[in-house]
Design an enzyme around this catalytic site. Structure first.
Site, PDB file in Angstrom:
ATOM      1  N   GLU A 501       0.674  -0.868   0.293  1.00 29.69           N
ATOM      2  CA  GLU A 501       0.095   0.122  -0.091  1.00 29.69           C
ATOM      3  C   GLU A 501       0.775   1.238  -0.138  1.00 29.69           C
ATOM      4  OE1 GLU A 501      -3.189   0.091   2.820  1.00 29.69           O
ATOM      5  OE2 GLU A 501      -4.497  -1.521   2.123  1.00 29.69           O
TER       6      GLU A 501
HETATM    7  C1  LIG Z   1       2.167  -9.661   1.012  1.00 32.87           C
HETATM    8  C2  LIG Z   1       1.948  -8.544  -0.458  1.00 32.87           C
HETATM    9  C3  LIG Z   1       1.075  -8.189  -0.623  1.00 32.87           C
HETATM   10  C4  LIG Z   1       0.732  -7.346  -1.669  1.00 32.87           C
HETATM   11  N1  LIG Z   1      -0.563  -7.848  -2.087  1.00 32.87           N
HETATM   12  C5  LIG Z   1      -1.219  -6.538  -3.105  1.00 32.87           C
HETATM   13  C6  LIG Z   1      -2.291  -6.529  -3.682  1.00 32.87           C
HETATM   14  O1  LIG Z   1      -3.121  -7.385  -3.027  1.00 32.87           O
HETATM   15  N2  LIG Z   1      -2.149  -5.947  -4.673  1.00 32.87           N
HETATM   16  C7  LIG Z   1      -1.550  -5.541  -4.966  1.00 32.87           C
HETATM   17  O2  LIG Z   1      -2.162  -4.553  -6.588  1.00 32.87           O
HETATM   18  N3  LIG Z   1      -0.526  -5.467  -5.286  1.00 32.87           N
HETATM   19  C8  LIG Z   1       0.402  -6.411  -4.073  1.00 32.87           C
HETATM   20  N4  LIG Z   1       1.412  -5.705  -3.360  1.00 32.87           N
HETATM   21  C9  LIG Z   1       2.333  -5.347  -4.444  1.00 32.87           C
HETATM   22  C10 LIG Z   1       2.838  -4.059  -3.325  1.00 32.87           C
HETATM   23  O3  LIG Z   1       1.402  -3.095  -3.482  1.00 32.87           O
HETATM   24  C11 LIG Z   1       4.084  -3.624  -4.211  1.00 32.87           C
HETATM   25  O4  LIG Z   1       4.546  -4.472  -3.915  1.00 32.87           O
HETATM   26  C12 LIG Z   1       4.629  -2.377  -3.872  1.00 32.87           C
HETATM   27  O5  LIG Z   1       3.673  -1.216  -4.518  1.00 32.87           O
HETATM   28  C13 LIG Z   1       5.871  -2.580  -4.309  1.00 32.87           C
HETATM   29  O6  LIG Z   1       6.496  -2.750  -6.008  1.00 32.87           O
HETATM   30  P1  LIG Z   1       7.545  -3.452  -5.736  1.00 32.87           P
HETATM   31  O7  LIG Z   1       7.553  -4.802  -4.918  1.00 32.87           O
HETATM   32  O8  LIG Z   1       7.584  -3.848  -6.794  1.00 32.87           O
HETATM   33  O9  LIG Z   1       8.392  -2.551  -4.755  1.00 32.87           O
HETATM   34  P2  LIG Z   1       9.590  -1.684  -6.624  1.00 32.87           P
HETATM   35  O10 LIG Z   1       8.727  -0.623  -6.960  1.00 32.87           O
HETATM   36  O11 LIG Z   1      10.392  -2.488  -6.901  1.00 32.87           O
HETATM   37  O12 LIG Z   1      10.290  -0.790  -5.011  1.00 32.87           O
HETATM   38  C14 LIG Z   1      11.134  -1.092  -4.457  1.00 32.87           C
HETATM   39  C15 LIG Z   1      11.712  -0.320  -3.270  1.00 32.87           C
HETATM   40  O13 LIG Z   1      12.028   0.927  -4.338  1.00 32.87           O
HETATM   41  C16 LIG Z   1      11.387   2.298  -4.093  1.00 32.87           C
HETATM   42  N5  LIG Z   1      10.904   3.280  -4.871  1.00 32.87           N
HETATM   43  C17 LIG Z   1      10.420   3.271  -5.943  1.00 32.87           C
HETATM   44  N6  LIG Z   1      10.443   4.311  -6.621  1.00 32.87           N
HETATM   45  C18 LIG Z   1      10.740   4.796  -6.196  1.00 32.87           C
HETATM   46  C19 LIG Z   1      10.601   6.770  -5.987  1.00 32.87           C
HETATM   47  N7  LIG Z   1      10.462   7.208  -6.851  1.00 32.87           N
HETATM   48  N8  LIG Z   1      11.387   7.500  -4.636  1.00 32.87           N
HETATM   49  C20 LIG Z   1      11.634   6.677  -4.013  1.00 32.87           C
HETATM   50  N9  LIG Z   1      11.675   5.958  -3.846  1.00 32.87           N
HETATM   51  C21 LIG Z   1      11.063   4.306  -4.871  1.00 32.87           C
HETATM   52  C22 LIG Z   1       9.993   1.473  -3.028  1.00 32.87           C
HETATM   53  O14 LIG Z   1       9.594   2.615  -1.949  1.00 32.87           O
HETATM   54  C23 LIG Z   1      10.798   0.403  -2.494  1.00 32.87           C
HETATM   55  O15 LIG Z   1      11.185   0.298  -1.208  1.00 32.87           O
HETATM   56  C24 LIG Z   1       1.564  -7.013  -2.185  1.00 32.87           C
HETATM   57  C25 LIG Z   1       2.318  -7.179  -1.749  1.00 32.87           C
HETATM   58  C26 LIG Z   1       3.053  -7.998  -1.106  1.00 32.87           C
HETATM   59  C27 LIG Z   1       4.477  -8.465  -0.729  1.00 32.87           C
END
Ligand SMILES: Cc1cc2nc3c(=O)[nH]c(=O)nc-3n(C[C@H](O)[C@H](O)[C@H](O)COP(=O)(O)OP(=O)(O)OC[C@H]3O[C@@H](n4cnc5c(N)ncnc54)[C@H](O)[C@@H]3O)c2cc1C
Length: 833
Positions: A501
């Site tokens: 989130e």
């Molecule tokens: C257990 C779990 C349940 C989930 N449930 C759902 C669900 O039900 N539905 C759904 O749609 N999604 C779900 N998600 C997805 C979740 O919302 C994403 O994991 C999240 O949005 C981050 O995306 P990512 O993991 O690809 O990380 P990335 O987007 O690759 O981010 C990696 C890191 O980079 C940082 N970052 C990225 N861009 C920037 C920026 N511009 N400035 C500073 N920092 C940045 C982030 O803060 C993070 O620390 C779930 C994830 C998990 C792990």
């Protein structure tokens, strides 16, 4: 002359301090000048110079036409490189939700009535009965070790119970068969479940958070609501929502998933107008068991079957699991938890247009729909989980630190442990307060999107610190996993809360301050909007108005920051009592400092501030900590200002003020123009660093509150599931604490006997020796033995067979039988209670 100039500067400073209008300031100065004509000894030359200076400043400022042409127009033209641009997705995020308390904090002069008028959070009788009945029952049914280690799933019985009792329907209105609960009740349910089992809590929270249910309630067509909401409420459909994919995580708007408007066959009918979907989503909670998939995709209409526009934008649809082309059922394994989570893929999935959430009217509005709905989700579910973890850590680490002895002393009495315990208690107080205040706002009908981001980020970050600290204190007892370990699964869950989130790093650096400034700054959005106004004349007029108000605002914050800096804000009139007024004053002071620093950063960095995330992240910390302080003051007052809670309030407020100071100093030190940084430092912190953080005495007081079941500790940990079973992972710790407290006086007597040499410190049969020479009675001896057994039970860890992770209870350490209860009445008589 200089004296008179100084006097007028003083009048001006007072005027800007109190934010008087330009006109009023001009009239005041003009009146002063007229008055000077009657002051003996003031020469005509002096008067003439003063009038000229006054006219040079006041005339252009008061006459809009003049100042527009002289000042605003050149600035308007020259600011093309400075004004931040706003993308479509940013604009939609900006439009979502309300500006609330953060608007006051940006104002530099917050009106505390906004907060003080919020009613105290209160559950209805029905909600309380749900917590005392079905929620307690589900907690009892949730054996987290069995769920996460043996079954990798909730029990079939728990799933059925969740559906039957409406756990998935807390936000669905009663008219559709849901429970229609308040945000507070929703949060309390997730919190209590979270204190028992992270997997159960996540399972329950997801359908109540961002997902088909909420989207349907807000945007669904009547037909969609009538069909789906009762099914979701009864648990006949299990929902999930897929936004994230391999190529679109934090930047979810960049999703490559598509929907092409076309004709297709559907349920035996040909030529049905619909959408052909292709998507790849991952990390989707509940997906492996979901029957109804919410999918976000980009809709294209290349054949112009709906309109002339080809790229229709992000759109949301509900897809039934059994639709041809849908692939669902595989699982991820997130952080050793066992809630359902997995990928979902769709290959050429044809759906009719009616499956688009909200129908044709909502095509292309998916991003704003998600942003709007994400707001309260962020403020409810995850903060509830964070609060659960921090309450559990406070209560059971406090108890453990009292029953666990090293060097013949409860470890909680060592200063090193005490220091860490204080952090646990103080942070838990901050987390609980942050959670409750935003819930009050939600239940009062507000949708505070920036504050939701703050609450999500702050509760998760603080929860991480609390659980980490608790792990330190529990030592091996926290590390060795098994049915008796209540802490380590929570520790493993931390990154999930941090990531979902809105991942914390991005939430801090982009959302809180980035969106916060644009939405909540009193003038910035007006200036940006005026700048982007296609009608340039009108734009210039609006820009001029906003710009001059903004300039007055900056001058005011300069004067206010400096004055409050040199007086330590002692002369401010704010609400509050002996315990709270200092913090109210510092909030006003820091609000002004924050507004001034924000404007300085905007002036120096302009639109590039967006990319300067180390600066915006620090400013986010200032805003977030101001929110947390406000929430703590509100919480303290809601609780009736209990004297016992003062150490918690003070520790956490002093800690938050230190965070603010550190963040502001960080901005000043790293300002691209060092002179501006130094100037800000001089204006805001003229008497060096005012905030020292909590001192050792405060830490000692907080730690002591956690070491026994004090009223403050009970209040702090209210609402979690607390088992009284001495064989339960947490029940055994509280049980031991009860015994330890009962034997405190006898233990003291034993220690004294050892000091005087009556008893040997090396004795392996201390209790027996003490009884033999009548230092303790038979009854006391029995009680000491019972205490010893209870403590032994509380500190034990699980053991497993050599070949597999099946629990093996060691023969010497069989199931703990509660000792035949000591008659508490007799204990009282013998002075032990
Ligand atoms: C257990 C779990 C349940 C989930 N449930 C759902 C669900 O039900 N539905 C759904 O749609 N999604 C779900 N998600 C997805 C979740 O919302 C994403 O994991 C999240 O949005 C981050 O995306 P990512 O993991 O690809 O990380 P990335 O987007 O690759 O981010 C990696 C890191 O980079 C940082 N970052 C990225 N861009 C920037 C920026 N511009 N400035 C500073 N920092 C940045 C982030 O803060 C993070 O620390 C779930 C994830 C998990 C792990």
């Amino acid at each position: 002359m200089l004296m008179w100039l100084g006097l007028f500067a003083l009048i001006s400073a007072v005027a800007v301090y109190f934010r008087m209008s330009l006109l009023l300031w001009s009239l005041m100065v003009a009146a002063g000048l007229i008055g000077m004509h009657y002051v003996p000894g003031v020469g005509a030359a002096t008067l003439a110079v003063l009038w000229v200076i006054f006219a040079a400043v006041a005339i252009p400022l008061n006459f809009q036409l003049l100042r527009k042409n002289l000042i605003s127009k050149p600035l308007f033209r020259g600011m093309a490189n400075v004004m931040p641009s706003i993308s479509q997705t940013e604009q939609e995020a900006l439009d979502a939700g309300d500006v609330w308390w953060e608007g006051e904090l940006f104002s530099g002069k917050p009106d505390f009535e906004t907060i003080r008028s919020l009613p105290k959070p209160q559950l209805t009788q029905e909600e309380q009965a749900f917590l005392d009945g079905p929620v307690e029952e589900l907690c009892r049914m949730s054996d987290d070790w069995k769920i996460t280690h043996e079954d990798f799933d909730l029990s079939a019985e728990a799933w059925q119970f969740i559906k039957d009792k409406g756990f998935f329907a807390m936000i669905i209105p009663k008219e559709y068969g849901g429970l229609g609960y308040s945000a507070l009740a929703h949060s309390e349910v997730v919190m209590k479940l979270g204190s028992r089992s992270g997997s159960t809590a996540v399972t329950v929270m997801v359908p109540n958070s961002l997902g088909p249910g909420k989207l349907l309630m807000h945007y669904g067509t009547q037909e969609q609501k009538d069909y789906y909401l009762p099914r979701l409420a009864r648990g006949e459909d299990i929902p999930c929502f897929g936004l994230t994919g391999p190529d679109a995580g934090s930047d979810a708007g960049a999703m490559p998933d598509t929907g092409i408007v076309c004709y297709g066959s559907f349920e035996g009918k040909d030529d049905v107008l619909g959408v052909r979907l292709n998507w790849e989503k991952r990390y989707i909670t509940l997906a492996p068991v979901a029957t109804l998939l919410g999918i976000a995709f980009k809709l294209y209409d290349p054949d112009h079957l709906l309109s002339e526009v080809e790229d229709r934008g992000i759109t949301l649809a509900l897809v039934k699991r059994d639709t041809a082309g849908v692939e669902v059922g595989r699982r991820h394994f997130p952080a050793n938890q066992s809630f359902m989570n997995g990928p979902i893929r769709g290959k050429d999935v044809f759906i009719p247009l009616e499956w688009i959430i909200g129908g044709e009217e909502y095509i292309g509005k998916g991003w704003s729909m998600l942003m709007e709905c994400l707001t309260d989700g962020r403020a409810i579910s995850l903060p509830a989980l964070g609060t659960a973890a921090s309450k559990m850590a406070s209560r059971f680490t406090g108890s453990y630190a009292r029953v666990r002895k090293q060097f013949r002393t409860p470890i909680g009495y060592f200063e090193g442990v005490e220091e860490v315990l204080a952090k646990i208690g103080g942070q838990a107080y901050a987390i609980e307060s942050a959670r409750l205040m935003v819930l009050s706002a939600l239940d009062a009908g507000k949708v505070p999107s920036v504050i939701s981001g703050i609450v999500k980020q702050q509760t998760m970050e603080r929860m991480r610190q609390v659980v980490n600290n608790a792990m330190d204190i529990h030592g091996g007892h926290g590390i060795c996993m098994g049915p008796n370990n209540f802490l380590c699964r929570g520790y493993q869950l931390i990154p999930v809360g941090i990531t979902v989130e809105g991942a914390n790093i991005l939430t801090r650096t982009m959302i809180i301050f980035g969106q916060g400034t644009l939405r909540s700054h009193p003038y910035l959005l007006k200036e940006v909007a005026a700048f982007h106004n296609p009608d340039k004349q009108r734009g210039l007029k609006e820009f001029d108005k906003a710009l001059f108000a903004h300039m007055g605002f900056v001058f005011s914050n300069i004067v206010r920051s400096f004055w409050m800096g040199i007086t330590s804000a002692r002369l401010l009139r704010t609400p509050g009592s002996k315990a709270t007024e200092h913090y109210y004053r510092q909030l006003v002071r820091m609000s002004s400092a924050f507004a001034l620093t924000t404007d300085s950063c905007l002036a120096v960095l302009g639109g590039s501030l967006k990319r300067k995330e180390k600066i915006s992240g620090r400013l986010a910390d200032v805003l977030s900590n101001m929110y947390v302080i406000t929430a703590m003051l509100k919480h303290f007052e809601n609780e009736g200002e209990p004297e016992e809670d003062v150490p918690l309030l003070r520790w956490a407020c002093d800690d938050a003020l230190l965070n603010i100071q550190t963040a502001l100093k960080g901005v000043m030190t790293n300002m691209p123009i060092p002179l501006i940084g130094s100037l800000l430092n001089f204006l805001i912190f003229p008497l060096t660093k005012p905030y020292k953080g909590p001192d050792d005495r405060q830490g000692h007081a907080v730690a002591r509150l956690l070491l026994s079941p004090t009223a403050a500790r009970e209040r702090l940990t209210r609402g979690i599931y607390a088992s009284t079973d001495p064989n339960d992972a947490t029940g055994r710790i509280d049980n031991a604490l009860e015994y330890v407290l009962k034997t405190e006086k006898v233990e003291k007597r034993l220690r004294e006997a050892m000091k005087t040499g009556q008893l040997s410190t090396a004795s392996l049969t201390l209790y027996e020796d003490a009884r033999a020479i009548n230092i303790i009675t038979d009854k006391e001896y029995e009680l000491l033995k019972q205490t010893q057994a209870a403590v032994r039970n509380a500190i034990k860890v699980d053991e497993f067979s050599h070949t597999g992770w099946k629990v093996e209870t060691p023969s010497t350490d069989t199931e703990y039988d509660e000792p035949s209860t000591t008659d508490s009445e007799e204990l009282r008589v013998s002075g032990l209670q």
